[in-house]
Design an enzyme around this catalytic site. Structure first.
Site, PDB file in Angstrom:
ATOM      1  N   LEU A  48       0.850  -1.247   0.432  1.00  0.00           N
ATOM      2  CA  LEU A  48      -0.478   0.021  -0.056  1.00  0.00           C
ATOM      3  C   LEU A  48       1.180   1.569   0.003  1.00  0.00           C
ATOM      4  O   LEU A  48       1.928   1.123   0.697  1.00  0.00           O
ATOM      5  CB  LEU A  48      -0.415   0.041   1.186  1.00  0.00           C
ATOM      6  CG  LEU A  48      -1.627   1.682   1.251  1.00  0.00           C
ATOM      7  CD1 LEU A  48      -3.479   0.735   1.348  1.00  0.00           C
ATOM      8  CD2 LEU A  48      -1.698   2.242   2.602  1.00  0.00           C
TER       9      LEU A  48
ATOM     10  N   HIS B  21       6.499   0.759  13.489  1.00  0.00           N
ATOM     11  CA  HIS B  21       6.784   1.764  13.496  1.00  0.00           C
ATOM     12  C   HIS B  21       5.687   2.656  14.038  1.00  0.00           C
ATOM     13  O   HIS B  21       4.572   2.827  13.860  1.00  0.00           O
ATOM     14  CB  HIS B  21       7.369   1.977  12.213  1.00  0.00           C
ATOM     15  CG  HIS B  21       8.148   3.263  12.025  1.00  0.00           C
ATOM     16  ND1 HIS B  21       7.946   4.051  11.049  1.00  0.00           N
ATOM     17  CD2 HIS B  21       9.569   2.796  11.192  1.00  0.00           C
ATOM     18  CE1 HIS B  21       8.401   5.040  11.405  1.00  0.00           C
ATOM     19  NE2 HIS B  21       9.394   3.956  10.761  1.00  0.00           N
TER      20      HIS B  21
END
Lengths: 344, 346
Positions: A125, A229
């Site tokens: 994505l 993250h």
């Protein structure tokens, strides 16, 4: 206007252009003509159903019809790990206990596993920075769930998504520094690069085969197991809203979580509505909705306002064109946001 | 003048005093009078037993200072280390990591919990009074027990090992333990040694210790440094054993990471270098300088039944079939001219 559609061979050049902006961290979108060209060919063959279901790789692009540019990309791999091994760590538990000493130690362990082999994977994505406004990001991600809902028979029972793992301010991965580095003797970026060119399984073969006690790792490495993250946190929340969960599988390099979901339990599968397109303007209480056609070989999707209830969904002429549909054609709808009190 | 001999019931009191003053690093010998008495009893029974297969016997030897009629040291052998269970140790393994595709080749050091030492005979309980000043008598003590094994090979395994105490700091903390055992036992090193009684053959070890290899690069630096390192108190024993032919690199202790020395008996000097000789009496009293020059020190042991060992300077016995012993040594060994003894250069 924006439309999400099945990728075509004409998209290869703009896709390479987009991949240049991705940067490191996304291993499946590198600006490599051979790799991406081959991948798009596979995707085109997937939508055309000329290759077996387990080899398919459905890639979607978000196109800005105003200028014909690509705004984003996303994909679903029908099955991972069938050509080369797909590795994860599974977080397991071993209890060490002695009645005699009255000691009971519950130890987390990392097991190198291929447990997720054969699962379908949400991946690749990317949204161009200038399009990161409004609902675009959410829509691009969720578009895949509507596709899965429409074509459930094409997917295995399990859907997974690998999330990028935690990194420190300086870009290093505490988990990699605490574990992988000892076995590979190379920098994380280098390993990441090798992963991108399809050598992940080679690298995994250098990992210890025996389970590892998490307690052996430095504390900062232990702390980031299953942590994403920072920039990936919204993406994780979004997938979790759609019915995917972290169930103790992590990446072998950065310990980023793998989210898993059962196809039958996805919100899109439960709540999306097969209906019929109609030309008109929506009336009544409206909601932002994903609307797709039902054609695998020319899959298209828009985001629009539609009304709850009613046997048909009212779309403008322009919207029908974007979907390559006419009034009376079947479509499928899914509200963009999770309804707070669904089916109350 | 020193003699090494089997412990006797009358030694209990002297042993208690000797062990009370010994290093806390040695966990293999008891401290309480009651337990010392039990050990002595066990040892006496072991020496008296008829053995077909080495099993639960423990042989405890003492070093006696003949001049002062005092005990100056102890050394023991367990006939079979795992007689009451499995003897656990960490084996140093090297895992080769090779990928031709990636052009990577390196090795990773791992520790694997193993039970290979179970059937070995175990040397333990080596204590010497005034370690810093100890001389040849320490060598005699270390070697004397092995000479007993040479005389009575059926009582022991073909292989021997010796665990030596590992590194601890002034507070008794072990960096190796802190990185490893503590995570599983959840207690201090000395507490763990106390509850387990220094044993390495208890079921609770396999219940608590890691079943899977421990990858050494993952351990903290201090713990890695402590692996295979001896406690300063073990230096004398280490040097004597290394000279004897023991090798250190293959195993370490699961608690403190101290080295476990091991060898096949044929690699040990006491076994391969010992000779059977007939006792003769030294004609001239030692003292003539010319004669002293040519004399060498031998550890000499009598017999399995009536075991005694001394260290004594003699004329080289390699070429003849007799060993000339001074009368004090014959007395200490309880032998007379014409009896057989075994001897090895020390």
């Amino acid at each position: 206007m924006l439309v999400i559609r099945a990728i075509t061979l004409d998209d290869v050049d703009p896709l390479i252009e987009m991949a240049r902006q991705v940067g490191s961290g996304m291993t499946t979108l590198k600006p490599d003509r051979d790799m991406l060209g081959e991948r798009v060919s596979t995707a085109v063959a997937s939508f055309a159903q000329t290759i077996p279901p387990e080899e398919r790789d459905y890639m979607f692009v978000m196109e800005d019809t105003a200028n014909g540019r690509l705004a984003g990309v996303c994909a679903i791999k029908a099955a991972v790990g069938l050509n080369e091994p797909f590795y994860n760590y599974r977080i397991g538990t071993l209890v060490h206990s002695s009645r005699e000493l009255n000691v009971f130690s519950r130890m987390d362990t990392l097991y190198l596993s291929n447990d997720l082999t054969g699962s379908s994977e949400l991946c690749s994505l990317f949204l161009m920075p200038e399009y990161r406004t409004g609902h675009n990001g959410k829509w691009l991600s969720k578009s895949r769930f509507l596709f899965i809902a429409q074509f459930q028979q094409l997917f295995t029972e399990k859907i997974i998504a690998e999330m990028r793992g935690y990194q420190a301010e300086d870009g290093t991965s505490p988990f990699y520094e605490g574990l992988g580095r000892h076995f590979f003797k190379m920098d994380f970026d280098h390993v990441d690069g090798l992963t991108a060119v399809g050598k992940k399984s080679f690298i995994a073969e250098l990992m210890p085969r025996q389970p590892l006690y998490v307690a052996y790792l430095p504390e900062d490495a232990q702390a980031v197991i299953g942590q994403v993250h920072r920039s990936t946190l919204p993406a994780r929340k979004l997938l979790e809203q759609e019915g995917m969960h972290y169930e103790g599988y992590v990446d072998i390099f950065d310990a980023g979580p793998v989210l898993q979901g059962r196809v039958s339990e996805l919100r899109a599968v439960r709540d999306s509505v097969p209906t019929v397109a109609d030309e008109g303007t929506p009336e009544g209480e409206c909601d932002i909705t994903l609307v797709s056609n039902t054609k695998l070989d020319d899959f298209r999707m828009i985001l629009t306002q539609t009304c709850n209830g009613g046997a048909k969904v009212a779309l403008s002429m322009r919207e029908l064109q974007l979907l390559n549909c006419q009034a009376g054609d079947p479509v499928r709808t899914l509200s963009l946001n999770v309804r707070k009190n669904t089916n109350a | 003048m020193y003699v090494v001999r089997p412990v006797e019931p009358a030694d209990v009191g002297a042993l208690e005093a000797l062990l009370a003053a010994s290093t806390p690093g040695v966990h293999t010998l008891p401290r309480t009078r009651e337990k010392i008495a039990a050990l002595v009893e066990r040892s006496c029974a072991s020496f008296a037993a008829h053995v077909d297969i080495p099993s639960e016997e423990t042989y405890l030897f003492v070093l006696e200072d003949l001049e002062h009629r005092q005990l100056a040291g102890t050394a023991a052998i367990h006939a079979s280390a795992g007689s009451n269970g499995t003897y656990f140790a960490f084996r140093n393994d090297v895992i080769q990591q090779v990928s031709r595709d990636l052009n990577i080749s390196h090795s990773v050091h791992a520790l694997t919990l193993c039970s290979e030492l179970t059937a070995y005979s175990q040397l333990s309980g080596f204590t010497v009074r005034d370690r810093e000043k100890a001389g040849r008598e320490a060598a005699l003590l270390s070697r004397g027990r092995l000479l007993y094994a040479v005389l009575a090979p059926h009582r022991f395994g073909d292989r021997f090992f010796v665990p030596l105490a590992g590194v601890t700091d002034d507070n008794g903390q072990s960096p190796f333990w802190d990185a490893l055992g503590r995570k599983f036992f959840k207690m201090d090193f000395l507490d763990a040694e106390r509850v387990i009684g220094g044993a390495r053959n208890r079921t609770l070890i396999v219940e608590l210790m890691p079943h899977y290899p421990v990858y050494v690069p993952l351990l903290p630096g201090l713990a890695q440094e402590a692996m295979g390192q001896i406690h300063p108190s073990g230096e004398l024993a280490f040097n004597l054993l290394a000279e004897e032919g023991f090798e250190a690199d293959e195993y370490i202790d699961i608690f403190d990471g101290g080295p476990i020395l091991q060898a096949h008996k044929n690699a040990l000097r006491s076994f391969c270098g010992s000779m059977v000789r007939r006792v003769a009496t030294q004609d001239q009293p030692p003292g003539a300088p010319a004669q002293l020059d040519t004399m060498v020190n031998y550890a000499v042991a009598s017999s399995e039944r009536n075991f005694r060992a001394v260290v004594v300077p003699c004329t080289p016995a390699e070429s003849g079939d007799t060993l000339c012993l001074p009368s004090w040594a014959q007395q200490a060994l309880r032998v007379a001219p014409g009896d057989n003894v075994i001897c090895v250069r020390i």
